[in-house]
Write a protein that holds these residues in place. Structure first.
Motif, short mmCIF file in Angstrom:
data_model
loop_
_atom_site.label_atom_id
_atom_site.label_comp_id
_atom_site.label_asym_id
_atom_site.label_seq_id
_atom_site.Cartn_x
_atom_site.Cartn_y
_atom_site.Cartn_z
N GLY A 168 0.84 -1.20 0.00
CA GLY A 168 0.00 0.00 0.00
C GLY A 168 0.87 1.25 0.00
O GLY A 168 0.65 2.17 -0.78
N GLU A 169 1.89 1.28 0.87
CA GLU A 169 2.76 2.45 0.95
C GLU A 169 3.52 2.67 -0.35
O GLU A 169 3.64 3.78 -0.86
CB GLU A 169 3.81 2.25 2.07
CG GLU A 169 3.28 2.57 3.44
CD GLU A 169 4.26 2.14 4.51
OE1 GLU A 169 5.48 2.13 4.23
OE2 GLU A 169 3.79 1.81 5.61
N GLN A 170 4.05 1.56 -0.90
CA GLN A 170 4.85 1.64 -2.11
C GLN A 170 3.99 2.16 -3.29
O GLN A 170 4.39 3.05 -4.03
CB GLN A 170 5.36 0.25 -2.43
CG GLN A 170 6.50 0.23 -3.38
CD GLN A 170 6.99 -1.20 -3.52
OE1 GLN A 170 6.21 -2.14 -3.44
NE2 GLN A 170 8.25 -1.35 -3.72
N ARG A 171 2.80 1.59 -3.39
CA ARG A 171 1.89 1.97 -4.47
C ARG A 171 1.50 3.44 -4.35
O ARG A 171 1.46 4.18 -5.32
CB ARG A 171 0.65 1.06 -4.39
CG ARG A 171 -0.39 1.31 -5.44
CD ARG A 171 0.03 0.71 -6.77
NE ARG A 171 -0.91 1.09 -7.79
CZ ARG A 171 -0.58 1.57 -8.97
NH1 ARG A 171 0.67 1.72 -9.31
NH2 ARG A 171 -1.50 1.88 -9.85
N GLU A 172 1.23 3.88 -3.12
CA GLU A 172 0.82 5.26 -2.88
C GLU A 172 1.93 6.21 -3.33
O GLU A 172 1.67 7.24 -3.97
CB GLU A 172 0.56 5.42 -1.36
CG GLU A 172 -0.03 6.74 -0.95
CD GLU A 172 -1.46 6.95 -1.43
OE1 GLU A 172 -2.17 5.95 -1.64
OE2 GLU A 172 -1.84 8.11 -1.63
N LYS A 173 3.19 5.84 -3.04
CA LYS A 173 4.33 6.69 -3.43
C LYS A 173 4.40 6.80 -4.95
O LYS A 173 4.57 7.90 -5.51
CB LYS A 173 5.62 6.06 -2.87
CG LYS A 173 6.75 7.04 -2.77
CD LYS A 173 7.88 6.45 -1.96
CE LYS A 173 9.17 7.08 -2.47
NZ LYS A 173 10.20 6.13 -2.77
N GLU A 174 4.25 5.67 -5.64
CA GLU A 174 4.30 5.69 -7.11
C GLU A 174 3.20 6.56 -7.69
O GLU A 174 3.41 7.33 -8.63
CB GLU A 174 4.14 4.26 -7.66
CG GLU A 174 5.36 3.39 -7.46
CD GLU A 174 5.06 1.92 -7.79
OE1 GLU A 174 5.92 1.09 -7.49
OE2 GLU A 174 3.97 1.60 -8.32
N LEU A 175 2.00 6.45 -7.11
CA LEU A 175 0.87 7.22 -7.62
C LEU A 175 1.09 8.72 -7.40
O LEU A 175 0.80 9.54 -8.28
CB LEU A 175 -0.43 6.77 -6.93
CG LEU A 175 -0.91 5.35 -7.27
CD1 LEU A 175 -2.11 4.96 -6.43
CD2 LEU A 175 -1.25 5.23 -8.75
N GLN A 176 1.65 9.08 -6.24
CA GLN A 176 1.89 10.51 -5.97
C GLN A 176 2.93 11.07 -6.95
O GLN A 176 2.83 12.22 -7.38
CB GLN A 176 2.36 10.73 -4.52
CG GLN A 176 1.28 10.47 -3.46
CD GLN A 176 0.00 11.29 -3.69
OE1 GLN A 176 0.01 12.36 -4.31
NE2 GLN A 176 -1.12 10.78 -3.22
N HIS A 194 -9.37 9.92 -4.50
CA HIS A 194 -8.47 8.77 -4.55
C HIS A 194 -7.52 8.91 -5.74
O HIS A 194 -7.98 9.27 -6.84
CB HIS A 194 -9.33 7.51 -4.70
CG HIS A 194 -8.56 6.25 -4.63
ND1 HIS A 194 -7.97 5.69 -5.73
CD2 HIS A 194 -8.24 5.47 -3.59
CE1 HIS A 194 -7.33 4.59 -5.35
NE2 HIS A 194 -7.49 4.43 -4.06
N PRO A 195 -6.20 8.65 -5.55
CA PRO A 195 -5.25 8.80 -6.66
C PRO A 195 -5.66 8.02 -7.90
O PRO A 195 -5.44 8.46 -9.03
CB PRO A 195 -3.93 8.26 -6.10
CG PRO A 195 -4.09 8.29 -4.64
CD PRO A 195 -5.54 8.20 -4.33
N LYS A 253 -12.12 0.55 -1.83
CA LYS A 253 -11.67 1.28 -0.64
C LYS A 253 -12.88 1.73 0.18
O LYS A 253 -12.90 1.62 1.40
CB LYS A 253 -10.85 2.50 -1.07
CG LYS A 253 -10.12 3.15 0.06
CD LYS A 253 -9.13 4.16 -0.42
CE LYS A 253 -8.45 4.79 0.81
NZ LYS A 253 -7.54 5.84 0.45
#
Ligand code: SF4
Length: 271
Positions: A61-69, A124-125, A265
């Motif tokens: 979840g954290e990794q994916r969120e970083k990529e999306l940002q 949501h991203p 979500k």
């Protein structure tokens, strides 16, 4: 830990006992099913009990969120070079106090001149990225009112397996597990029951068909067949036949998967 992309990577975190409690013959078969999207990690009871699923999910979840940002940052840089008035006229929005205003799933979303998106609803991203892509690259095309499957859109066949895996299967699972799902689509996301004749489309004879507008000129129709006797439920997502004149197939794919992620979500928040 990196994102799980292959059966072997999934297999490495499994207990490896081939106990069969996931109703598959082996841990390797289960690993392949996870990559195909037919099973989730939580479907392995020993793994769920060990707490590993929660750890893996959190890391991903954290990794994916970083990529999306990071992706959002790149799109915002392009938006800051754009004439928002021209974009509003092109894609069915309006200019409101210097911001581009769009209706997304019946809710107002405002985009400022540097690409920041605000709304009373979820930002949501998975939805913000297709929205920014639509503002940047969407073409001035109106829906024609004919419904087609994703695979029938231009360049759809090559991405269809991924579309089924990341879009239609998780949405079907959601519809199976949430009896009020379609009622929510209508009441919360301004969907409406399909009125068109679907007899010559992939949505023919569906038990429920709901039309949503995730973007002003890009409707989608979700068609669902309830499980019956020994038959599993079925779900198809249809598009206006002119959707591919408005947006490229990748953007349509991202939009749909983003929608599904957002619905998942919200459903998790309710349970
Ligand atoms: S339940 Fe888990 S440990 Fe047992 S066979 Fe399935 S994947 Fe392997």
């Amino acid at each position: 830990m990196t994102q799980l992309r292959t059966p072997l990577e999934v297999y490495k975190i499994l207990p490896g006992t081939n106990c069969g409690r996931c109703f598959l013959p082996s841990c390797l078969a289960f690993s392949a099913a996870v990559i195909r999207g037919d099973r989730k990690l939580t479907d392995c009871p020993p793994l769920r009990k060990s707490g590993t699923v929660a750890q893996v999910t959190a890391i991903h979840g954290e990794q994916r969120e970083k990529e999306l940002q990071e992706q959002i940052g790149l799109l915002q840089a392009r938006i800051s070079q754009l004439d928002l008035g021209e974009a509003a006229a092109r894609i069915g929005g309006e200019l409101c106090h210097g911001r581009l205003r769009l209706q997304v799933l019946g809710k107002i979303y405002d985009v400022d001149p540097v690409g920041h998106v605000t709304s009373v609803c979820h930002t949501h991203p998975g939805l913000v990225i297709p929205l920014l892509n639509y503002i940047l690259d969407g073409r001035d095309v109106r829906p024609c009112g004919r419904w087609v499957a994703f695979r029938d859109l231009k360049d759809g066949p090559s991405m269809n397996p991924l579309f089924v895996q990341r879009g239609e299967i998780p949405l079907r699972q959601l519809a199976d597990s949430q009896p009020e799902f379609f009622a929510d689509l209508v009441s919360v996301f301004s969907g409406h029951r399909a009125e068109a004749d679907l007899s010559d489309t992939a949505g023919a004879d569906a038990d429920i068909s709901v039309v949503l507008y995730p973007l002003p000129r890009l409707p989608v129709m979700i068609c669902y067949w309830q499980p019956e006797d020994d038959l599993e439920s079925k779900l198809h997502i249809l598009f206006d036949a002119c959707a591919d004149d408005q947006l490229g197939i990748r953007a349509i794919y991202s939009l749909t998967v983003g929608l599904v992620m957002m619905f998942e979500k919200i459903a998790r928040g309710h349970t």
